[in-house]
Design a protein around this motif. Structure first.
Motif, short mmCIF file in Angstrom:
data_model
loop_
_atom_site.label_atom_id
_atom_site.label_comp_id
_atom_site.label_asym_id
_atom_site.label_seq_id
_atom_site.Cartn_x
_atom_site.Cartn_y
_atom_site.Cartn_z
N TRP A 276 0.84 -1.21 0.00
CA TRP A 276 0.00 0.00 0.00
C TRP A 276 0.87 1.25 0.00
O TRP A 276 0.65 2.19 -0.78
N LEU A 277 1.90 1.26 0.84
CA LEU A 277 2.79 2.42 0.92
C LEU A 277 3.59 2.61 -0.37
O LEU A 277 4.00 3.74 -0.70
N TYR B 182 -5.81 -0.92 -1.77
CA TYR B 182 -6.08 -1.75 -2.95
C TYR B 182 -6.96 -2.95 -2.57
O TYR B 182 -6.98 -3.39 -1.41
N PRO B 183 -7.67 -3.53 -3.54
CA PRO B 183 -8.54 -4.68 -3.23
C PRO B 183 -7.72 -5.92 -2.88
O PRO B 183 -6.71 -6.22 -3.52
N VAL B 184 -8.16 -6.63 -1.84
CA VAL B 184 -7.59 -7.92 -1.47
C VAL B 184 -8.72 -8.94 -1.47
O VAL B 184 -9.70 -8.79 -0.74
N TYR B 185 -8.58 -9.97 -2.29
CA TYR B 185 -9.62 -10.99 -2.43
C TYR B 185 -9.14 -12.29 -1.80
O TYR B 185 -8.08 -12.82 -2.17
N PHE B 186 -9.90 -12.79 -0.85
CA PHE B 186 -9.56 -14.04 -0.18
C PHE B 186 -10.31 -15.20 -0.84
O PHE B 186 -11.51 -15.11 -1.10
N HIS B 187 -9.59 -16.28 -1.10
CA HIS B 187 -10.15 -17.45 -1.77
C HIS B 187 -9.99 -18.67 -0.87
O HIS B 187 -9.04 -19.47 -1.04
N PRO B 188 -10.88 -18.85 0.10
CA PRO B 188 -10.79 -20.03 0.96
C PRO B 188 -11.28 -21.27 0.23
O PRO B 188 -12.16 -21.18 -0.64
N PHE B 189 -10.72 -22.41 0.58
CA PHE B 189 -11.15 -23.64 -0.07
C PHE B 189 -11.03 -24.80 0.90
O PHE B 189 -10.13 -24.83 1.74
N PRO B 190 -11.94 -25.76 0.80
CA PRO B 190 -11.78 -27.00 1.56
C PRO B 190 -10.91 -27.95 0.74
O PRO B 190 -10.99 -27.98 -0.48
N VAL B 191 -10.07 -28.72 1.41
CA VAL B 191 -9.21 -29.67 0.71
C VAL B 191 -9.38 -31.04 1.33
O VAL B 191 -9.09 -31.24 2.50
#
Length: 251
Positions: free
Chosen positions: A78-79, A114-123
């Motif tokens: 960001w900085l 800025y946008p931060v998109y989290f993509h969690p998933f089960p495995v």
């Protein structure tokens, strides 16, 4: 040509010569960071990589020596003036805790972030995280003290495969992700709960029929390099190397 950069190779106890284990994968289209510890931006610059090229962050599990640098990384980008989105991948448990950590820093109030998109998933078995025409990244849950993933990366243009056990004790999941890989990075923290000894890593590499074994997440504090390598060679029978900070492999 895609390259793997070892930004740190040490186990949880770093040393003057080695930071905690974290890695970067660089292709024409992506810069993928695997775990975030210490001064990631500084380490990337030392490796000759522009931190603003970072596209994806994979968090293998929620232990301090793998995620403690996330707040600093996000703030530093960001900085530096980042505006492009960042995509973060990990198990649901890992990403939920990471977001809780960021909430403590009140990051929602950081202006023009800025946008931060989290993509969690089960495995439950080998699972596709993402792919493009250069790289295919899969994950499987391994056996550590907290929910943890190992990775299998296929380089599409060469059909080379790199596998990374992450923190784990010996388990069938590592054999699944490492099967037939050209290169296996396997942790060698020692024969303790949730971890693997060099001899055990060598035996896994032999069973998985990998081309070469690199020990990582090992003790860099007590200067046992030759001993660790010898232990793994005795059970593998193939080429064994010690990963070290700023080592690069091209695929």
């Amino acid at each position: 040509m895609p390259r793997l950069i070892v930004l740190g190779a040490s186990n949880a106890l770093g040393s003057e010569r080695s930071a905690n284990t974290h890695l970067a994968l660089e292709t024409e289209q992506r810069l993928i960071l695997i775990d975030a510890v210490n001064d990631v931006v500084v380490r990337l610059r030392q490796a000759g990589v522009d931190p603003l090229r970072l596209t994806d962050l994979i968090l293998t599990h929620f232990h301090p020596d793998h995620v403690a640098g996330v707040p600093s990384l996000l703030m530093d980008l960001w900085l530096l003036g980042r505006t492009e989105p960042l995509h973060v991948y990990g198990l649901e448990d890992t990403l939920a805790r990471t977001q809780q950590m960021m909430t403590l820093f009140d990051w929602d109030s950081w202006p023009n972030f800025y946008p931060v998109y989290f993509h969690p998933f089960p495995v439950t078995e080998l699972t596709l995280l993402f792919s493009d025409d250069e790289i295919l990244v899969e994950a499987v849950q391994v056996k550590h003290m907290v929910p943890t993933i190992g990775l299998r990366v296929t380089f599409q243009q060469s059909d080379k495969v790199w596998a990374y056990s992450c923190d784990t004790e010996p388990c069938d999941a590592v054999l699944e992700l490492a099967g037939g890989a050209d290169v296996l990075f396997h942790e060698a923290a020692g024969p303790s709960f949730g971890h693997t000894s060099p001899a055990e890593a060598g035996a896994i590499a032999r069973r998985a029929e990998v081309g070469a074994l690199y020990l990582i997440h090992y003790d860099t504090f007590n200067d046992r390099d030759d001993e660790l390598k010898t232990e793994a060679e005795a059970t593998f029978g193939g080429p064994v190397h010690l990963a070290h900070d700023f080592m690069e492999l091209q695929f």
